[in-house]
Design an enzyme around this catalytic site. Structure first.
Site, PDB file in Angstrom:
ATOM      1  N   GLY A 122      72.995 109.498  -0.590  1.00 54.68           N
ATOM      2  CA  GLY A 122      73.210 108.107  -0.188  1.00 54.68           C
ATOM      3  C   GLY A 122      73.521 107.231  -1.226  1.00 54.68           C
ATOM      4  N   SER A 176      72.666 112.547  -6.127  1.00 56.30           N
ATOM      5  CA  SER A 176      74.097 112.257  -6.188  1.00 56.30           C
ATOM      6  C   SER A 176      74.507 111.354  -4.973  1.00 56.30           C
ATOM      7  CB  SER A 176      75.034 113.576  -6.519  1.00 56.30           C
ATOM      8  OG  SER A 176      74.887 114.222  -5.131  1.00 56.30           O
ATOM      9  N   LYS A 177      75.714 111.153  -5.009  1.00 55.36           N
ATOM     10  CA  LYS A 177      76.116 110.535  -3.945  1.00 55.36           C
ATOM     11  C   LYS A 177      76.054 110.894  -2.476  1.00 55.36           C
ATOM     12  CE  LYS A 177      80.284 110.510  -6.209  1.00 55.36           C
ATOM     13  NZ  LYS A 177      79.629 110.463  -7.494  1.00 55.36           N
ATOM     14  N   ARG A 178      75.850 112.499  -2.390  1.00 63.88           N
ATOM     15  CA  ARG A 178      75.737 112.868  -1.245  1.00 63.88           C
ATOM     16  C   ARG A 178      74.410 112.384  -0.525  1.00 63.88           C
ATOM     17  NH1 ARG A 178      73.415 117.926  -1.777  1.00 63.88           N
ATOM     18  NH2 ARG A 178      73.345 118.286  -4.072  1.00 63.88           N
TER      19      ARG A 178
END
Length: 469
Positions: free
Chosen positions: A246, A242-244
């Site tokens: 990167g 997921s976005k966290r």
RNA sequence: GCCCCCGUCGUCUAGCCUGGCCUAGGACGCCGGCCUUUCACGCCGGAAACGCGGGUUCAAAUCCCGCCGGGGGUGCCA
């Protein structure tokens, strides 16, 4: 005929995991000479956005996917209504007047008692009179699917094998929201059935939805398709990518200077193994030829940017044609503000330097000395240059009559200087590099000298010399 | 909590179905060497894994059981 589909919801940009699902669905269909459908699942009007749909389509195209049919579920509500009526009529579904607050309370109670939550079924057995009355009051209502008690739904997953889930694990679920829009579990069944989808490839996070859908298939009198649930793609910490972690959108890799061919290829290697040998670099056409669901892994895979990067390098340096390289690299050179009018020059530079970078972002940095007019020499590099003044003047002296038409010719030329001045190779190459690029490392100086016009070589070196006084 | 899925080098994986060919193979990354105008590319070499415990068997990464670990789901999201 084999029919597959990719069915994203336009609630965000195309995610790497979804991209891989799309690719596998596409490869499977093409491999079997079947049909591949793109269907936008935008039944949730709250969260669906047109701009996301557009970027989804753009990213899919960029990756090299094409589809035979395109649908938008928001344009098919009339179709779904007919089937909802049918379910209502036959008693497979019923209106539910429970409010969100009431349901929230049920959920909290279940949590307190530490028992698994299921919808209580409060509206399950309302009489026709009660329903009429509540409707007359103008109470909003959703429609729920009536889940039969105690049954176990069994299906043969093409990747995971046999999966059995007891329907008691979930209560009667909603198929039409109180605003009248149908939900995913309903429309996915109707559309897949109507569109003739034979194989549903999707992320394994959909496994728990599958029994619900099979129940609906049966209720509607449709034959369920085959299911293949792909393992998810994980981040470095082994949680769902997921976005966290990167960059996870296809678009961000395009912007970073990755080739779609390389991303396509790399994504295939995540959870699928080519059948033959140790080769891992395959063109799309080859992948279509060899792709088979039986070679898809059961376990989740961790995404590795390093390996993607390596593969992109392989594509840049040895897979794509010079024309393709030029076409893909050009936007990055332009964006950097480099003059690119001289097509032949750009082509030549790219061809000679393609093994020096792994992404186009990196290329822009590496190729700087090939495109800028003047190079800045950092202060700390001026001193070493001072000791090489005579090398630079000797270079200037010989420049006019030199043959610098190719890197090899340049090597000969420089070797001459090395020999005649009785120096070590490094004592000549290094100052030339610094004077011509302002850097201590980078693409071969022989390459730079072979493509840069002599006047430019002269002016750069002269400028250094004059600075040195 | 409950349900489901998964478990071979740091990572992607081959091998597992049809036990011995596995002193567990390949790739990325890492380390060392060579090449060389530095870095890179290329070439050569190296370190590095069968989650744990029982069983079955002459023999288990491969078969059986238990445990542990990880992930996903548990929505009027998809």
């Amino acid at each position: 005929m084999v029919v597959t589909r990719f069915a994203p919801s336009p609630t965000g940009y195309l995610h790497l995991g979804n991209a891989r699902t799309a690719i596998f669905s596409y490869l499977f269909a093409r491999h079997h000479g079947g049909k591949f459908i793109l269907r936008i699942e935008d039944t949730d009007r709250e969260r669906s956005k047109k701009e996301y749909e557009e970027s989804l389509v753009e990213d899919l195209r960029w990756l090299g996917l094409d589809w035979d049919e395109f649908y938008r579920q928001s344009e098919r509500f009339d179709i779904y209504r007919k089937y909802v009526d049918q379910l209502l009529e036959k008693g497979y579904a019923y209106p539910c007047f429970c409010t969100e607050e009431e349901l929230e309370r049920e959920r909290r109670e279940a949590e307190l008692k530490k028992i698994p939550y299921r919808y209580s079924g409060r509206c399950r057995n309302l009489t026709e009179r009660e329903v009429e009355r509540l409707k007359a009051e103008g109470r909003p209502y959703a429609i729920r699917f009536r889940v039969p008690d105690g049954r176990t739904v069994v299906f043969e997953d093409l990747i995971k094998g046999k999966i059995a889930i007891n329907v008691d694990d979930f209560g009667d679920f909603i198929i039409v929201r109180s605003d009248g829009t149908p939900t995913y579990n309903l429309v996915v069944v109707i559309d897949d059935a109507l569109m003739g989808v034979t194989h549903v490839l999707r992320g394994e996070d959909h496994i728990s939805n599958t029994p619900k859908q099979i129940l609906i298939y049966k209720a509607l009198g449709f034959e369920p398709p085959s299911f293949a649930h792909l393992p998810v793609i994980l981040g470095p910490d082994r949680s769902k990518l997921s976005k966290r972690h990167g960059a996870v959108s296809v678009a961000s890799y395009r912007e970073e200077g990755y080739l779609p061919e390389a991303l396509f290829n790399y994504l295939c290697l995540l959870g699928w193994t080519p059948p033959s040998g140790d080769r891992e670099v395959f063109l799309k056409e080859e992948l279509i030829e060899i792709f088979d669901l039986k070679d898809v892994n059961r376990s989740p895979a961790v995404f590795s940017v390093e390996k993607l990067r390596w593969m992109n390098g392989v594509y840049i340096r040895e897979v794509v044609s010079r024309e393709r390289l030029y076409e893909a690299a050009l936007p990055f050179l332009k964006e950097a503000g480099y003059p690119v009018e001289d097509r032949e020059y750009v082509m030549k530079v790219l061809e000679l330097t393609r093994d020096a970078y792994e992404t186009f972002k990196e290329m822009v940095i590496r190729l700087r000395p090939f495109f800028v007019d003047e190079v800045e020499i950092p202060e700390n590099l001026m001193n070493p240059l001072r000791d090489a003044r005579d090398v630079l003047s000797e270079f200037l002296k010989r420049l006019e009559g030199a043959d610098l038409s190719s890197p090899d010719k340049v090597k000969e030329f420089v070797k001459g200087i090395i020999r005649d001045m009785n120096l070590k190779p490094r004592q000549v190459w290094h100052p030339l590099r610094v004077a011509l690029t302002g850097e201590e490392e980078g693409v071969g100086v022989d390459i730079l000298m072979s493509v840069l016009p002599k006047e430019k070589l002269r002016s750069r070196v002269e400028r250094v010399l004059s600075c040195l006084g």
